[in-house]
Design an enzyme around this catalytic site. Structure first.
Site, PDB file in Angstrom:
ATOM      1  N   GLN A  81      -4.765  -1.739   9.159  1.00 46.02           N
ATOM      2  CA  GLN A  81      -4.583  -3.071   8.575  1.00 46.02           C
ATOM      3  C   GLN A  81      -5.212  -4.131   9.477  1.00 46.02           C
ATOM      4  O   GLN A  81      -4.928  -4.200  10.666  1.00 46.02           O
ATOM      5  CB  GLN A  81      -3.078  -3.341   8.371  1.00 46.02           C
ATOM      6  CG  GLN A  81      -2.774  -4.636   7.663  1.00 46.02           C
ATOM      7  CD  GLN A  81      -3.318  -4.692   6.233  1.00 46.02           C
ATOM      8  OE1 GLN A  81      -3.249  -3.729   5.472  1.00 46.02           O
ATOM      9  NE2 GLN A  81      -3.896  -5.821   5.867  1.00 46.02           N
TER      10      GLN A  81
ATOM     11  N   LYS B  55       0.837  -1.200   0.000  1.00 49.88           N
ATOM     12  CA  LYS B  55       0.000   0.000   0.000  1.00 49.88           C
ATOM     13  C   LYS B  55       0.879   1.260   0.000  1.00 49.88           C
ATOM     14  O   LYS B  55       0.596   2.225  -0.709  1.00 49.88           O
ATOM     15  CB  LYS B  55      -0.955  -0.027   1.204  1.00 49.88           C
ATOM     16  CG  LYS B  55      -2.060  -1.053   0.996  1.00 49.88           C
ATOM     17  CD  LYS B  55      -2.852  -1.403   2.239  1.00 49.88           C
ATOM     18  CE  LYS B  55      -3.742  -2.621   1.927  1.00 49.88           C
ATOM     19  NZ  LYS B  55      -4.490  -3.126   3.066  1.00 49.88           N
TER      20      LYS B  55
ATOM     21  N   ASP C 257     -11.249   2.262   3.309  1.00 51.63           N
ATOM     22  CA  ASP C 257     -11.478   0.817   3.154  1.00 51.63           C
ATOM     23  C   ASP C 257     -12.969   0.514   2.951  1.00 51.63           C
ATOM     24  O   ASP C 257     -13.328  -0.592   2.569  1.00 51.63           O
ATOM     25  CB  ASP C 257     -10.994   0.069   4.416  1.00 51.63           C
ATOM     26  CG  ASP C 257      -9.707  -0.691   4.160  1.00 51.63           C
ATOM     27  OD1 ASP C 257      -9.413  -0.985   2.983  1.00 51.63           O
ATOM     28  OD2 ASP C 257      -9.012  -1.015   5.142  1.00 51.63           O
TER      29      ASP C 257
END
Ligand code: NAD
Length: 281
Positions: free
Chosen positions: A96, A52, A119
């Site tokens: 994460q 990322k 997200d």
């Protein structure tokens, strides 16, 4: 004729489009910044986090990294998120997953401002998707829609069967296909006659988490098959679909690796750049 959908090429197209938007924003004095938070040092998570950060660098975005020790408390993590929510120069917040067991993942997801929820996991983002309002869409299913559209595959009016009902893939995938006017069926571990249901699909989207479970017996001749699964084996990566057995029977198929996988990060970059508009509304 069978076509292999090239997720690597399509994800690069998207990242290049994002790169242009990031440069245009920079010219207006706006720097797009993603905060990447990792708790503990699970090796698989570290690989994802690094990828990322690399994608941010490629598109010209800034990434700010927060690598917290495994023993970080929920309160400490929530207070970091609060701080990031309040910092104007942070556009997206990515925590994460999975988090260590002593931290309630849902509480953490709920703490992220829906305006920075790149997200797309916050209940407000999921609710907005459900009722057709603007908001962030979970990256993997959003990436699959891009794969289909950019491959010239028509979705409206098509029978779409999704295998798997997880919150990050199956459910948002179904909502997105519905938004695109497909006729949608969601199947799962308790579905009866799974093969028969799958055989109805013009577009079969597979997110089960079982290596190579889907064979030609589940696939209608000429269907489009999208394989979300990722499994690491000694011989290399494989998906939930048995590519060798299925590919001869479909019109389009995504390979593993190089299909859905690269799209997830590309859509994360897309969400980050879109977040700027949402925050200046
Ligand atoms: P999950 O384990 O949360 O959900 C699996 C779903 O499959 C469940 O809803 C379950 O009901 C269903 N299922 C399980 N066994 C079944 C069976 N025998 N028949 C029918 N349905 C069955 O998984 P997930 O998070 O949705 O991930 C699915 C796969 O996709 C995994 O392999 C994961 O690694 C992969 N994945 C890939 C990406 C990507 O970026 N490409 C992103 C997320 C997940």
């Amino acid at each position: 004729m069978m076509n292999i959908i090239d997720g690597k090429a399509i994800s690069k197209q998207i990242k290049d489009e994002v790169k242009e938007k990031v440069a245009a924003l920079k010219a207006q004095g706006v720097t797009v910044t993603l905060a990447v938070v990792q708790v503990g040092n699970d090796p698989a998570s570290s690989v994802y986090v690094n990828n990322k950060k690399k994608a941010c660098a490629y598109t010209g975005m800034e990434s700010e990294s927060f690598e917290l020790p495994e023993e970080t408390t929920q309160e400490e993590l929530l207070s970091l998120i609060e701080e990031l929510n309040n910092r104007k120069e942070i556009n997206g917040i990515l925590v994460q997953l999975p988090l260590p067991e002593h931290i309630d993942e849902n509480a953490v997801i709920r703490a992220i401002s829906p305006k920075k929820d790149v997200d797309g996991f916050h209940p407000q983002s999921v609710g907005a998707l459900c009722i057709g309002q603007p908001g962030f869409v979970s990256c993997t299913p959003a990436g699959i829609i891009e794969l289909l559209k950019r491959s010239g595959i028509e979705i409206a009016g098509k029978e779409c069967v999704i295998i798997g009902r997880s919150n990050i893939v199956g459910k948002p995938m179904a909502l997105l296909m519905l938004r695109e006017n497909a006729t949608v069926t969601i199947t799962h571990s308790k579905t009866k006659d799974l093969k028969d249901v799958c055989k109805r699909a013009d577009i079969l989207i597979v997110a089960i988490g079982k290596p190579q479970m889907i064979t030609e017996e589940y696939v209608k001749e000429g269907a489009v098959v999208i394989d979300v699964g990722i499994h690491r084996r000694e011989e290399g990566l494989c998906g939930d679909v048995d590519f060798e057995r299925v590919s001869g029977h479909c019109s389009y198929i995504t390979p593993v690796p190089g299909g859905v996988g690269p799209m997830t990060i590309a859509m994360l970059m897309h969400n980050c750049v879109e977040s700027v508009a949402l925050q200046t509304e």
